[in-house]
Design a protein around this motif. Structure first.
Motif, short mmCIF file in Angstrom:
data_model
loop_
_atom_site.label_atom_id
_atom_site.label_comp_id
_atom_site.label_asym_id
_atom_site.label_seq_id
_atom_site.Cartn_x
_atom_site.Cartn_y
_atom_site.Cartn_z
N ALA A 154 -14.23 -7.78 14.62
CA ALA A 154 -15.14 -6.75 14.14
C ALA A 154 -14.38 -5.47 13.79
O ALA A 154 -14.66 -4.83 12.77
N LEU A 155 -13.42 -5.10 14.63
CA LEU A 155 -12.61 -3.91 14.36
C LEU A 155 -11.79 -4.06 13.08
O LEU A 155 -11.65 -3.11 12.30
N LYS A 156 -11.27 -5.24 12.85
CA LYS A 156 -10.51 -5.47 11.62
C LYS A 156 -11.42 -5.35 10.39
O LYS A 156 -11.00 -4.84 9.35
N CYS A 157 -12.65 -5.80 10.53
CA CYS A 157 -13.60 -5.66 9.44
C CYS A 157 -13.94 -4.19 9.20
O CYS A 157 -14.01 -3.73 8.05
N ILE A 158 -14.16 -3.46 10.29
CA ILE A 158 -14.47 -2.04 10.17
C ILE A 158 -13.31 -1.32 9.49
O ILE A 158 -13.50 -0.46 8.61
N ASP A 159 -12.10 -1.65 9.88
CA ASP A 159 -10.92 -1.03 9.28
C ASP A 159 -10.87 -1.31 7.77
O ASP A 159 -10.60 -0.41 6.97
N GLY A 160 -11.16 -2.55 7.39
CA GLY A 160 -11.15 -2.91 5.98
C GLY A 160 -12.23 -2.21 5.19
O GLY A 160 -12.02 -1.79 4.05
N VAL A 161 -13.40 -2.05 5.80
CA VAL A 161 -14.51 -1.37 5.15
C VAL A 161 -14.16 0.11 4.91
O VAL A 161 -14.40 0.65 3.82
N TRP A 162 -13.59 0.76 5.91
CA TRP A 162 -13.22 2.16 5.76
C TRP A 162 -12.10 2.35 4.74
O TRP A 162 -12.04 3.35 4.04
N GLU A 163 -11.22 1.36 4.66
CA GLU A 163 -10.16 1.44 3.66
C GLU A 163 -10.73 1.33 2.25
O GLU A 163 -10.28 2.01 1.31
#
Length: 215
Positions: A154-163
């Protein structure tokens, strides 16, 4: 279920054989593939299917369709025409897809990239506040899973979304940082904690210090 798998493979082969090098054509055809995707993703989440290669393919198709769904702009440019091709993906479509994608987070933990790519592409394709809020909330809630692998995914997805969509995501800083990242910075799993710090650093790179949300 095997019949459904075969239908998707055949449909995908026929379509992508003709449009792989012409991305402007994918949006008009995603409607043919989507019913199969909407049945297959829940089947993966329930454990009925365990074919990782097909799972990756499903998510890659979704990610690519989000990227090229621009209301026909590519189609018109390629054909030098004013023909109106409406965008396929609507807010309603996205809101239906978000929980299906979130349910994929526990799967194939050694290969989380397809899920994060799909989420990032979805976020990057939309400026809709309801869609982005639903996406952010769904991923943030997933970080409270008892399974560290789900929290990490989930954190990796959040990071990708913010990027992918930094400006539009800033409105969700209070929810993301105060309610969730602040907890994850003290996670019992060191990998999750480190990933949470990476996400926080990305957000603070846009907003400046968020110390007030962490106290």
């Amino acid at each position: 279920m095997m019949g459904l798998l075969q239908k998707f493979r055949v449909s995908h082969f026929i379509l992508t054989r003709n449009v792989a090098d012409q991305q402007h054509l994918l949006s008009p055809y995603i409607g043919i593939l989507l019913p199969h995707i909407e049945e297959l993703l829940p089947a993966y989440a329930s454990g009925s299917i365990e074919d990782e290669a097909l799972w990756t393919l499903l998510l890659e198709v979704l990610a690519k369709s989000y990227e090229v769904d621009d209301g026909g702009e590519r189609f018109r440019a390629y054909h030098r025409t004013d023909t109106d091709i409406p965008a396929f993906w609507t807010d309603q479509h996205h809101l239906k897809m978000i929980p299906l994608l979130t349910a994929q987070l526990p799967l194939f933990p050694t290969a989380p990239t397809p899920v994060s790519t799909a989420f990032a592409s979805l976020a990057g394709s939309r400026n809709s506040t309801p869609v982005l809020k639903a996406l952010n909330t769904s991923l943030c809630l997933a970080t409270r899973s008892d399974e560290s692998v789900v929290r990490m995914a989930a954190l990796k997805c959040i990071d990708g979304v913010w990027e992918k969509q930094p400006d539009e995501m800033i409105q969700f800083v209070p929810e993301t940082v105060s309610e969730f990242l602040s907890e994850l910075l003290e996670d019992e799993n060191s990998d999750v904690e480190n990933m949470a710090r990476k996400v926080l650093a990305r957000i603070e790179g846009l907003t400046g210090s968020l110390k007030e949300y962490l106290e």
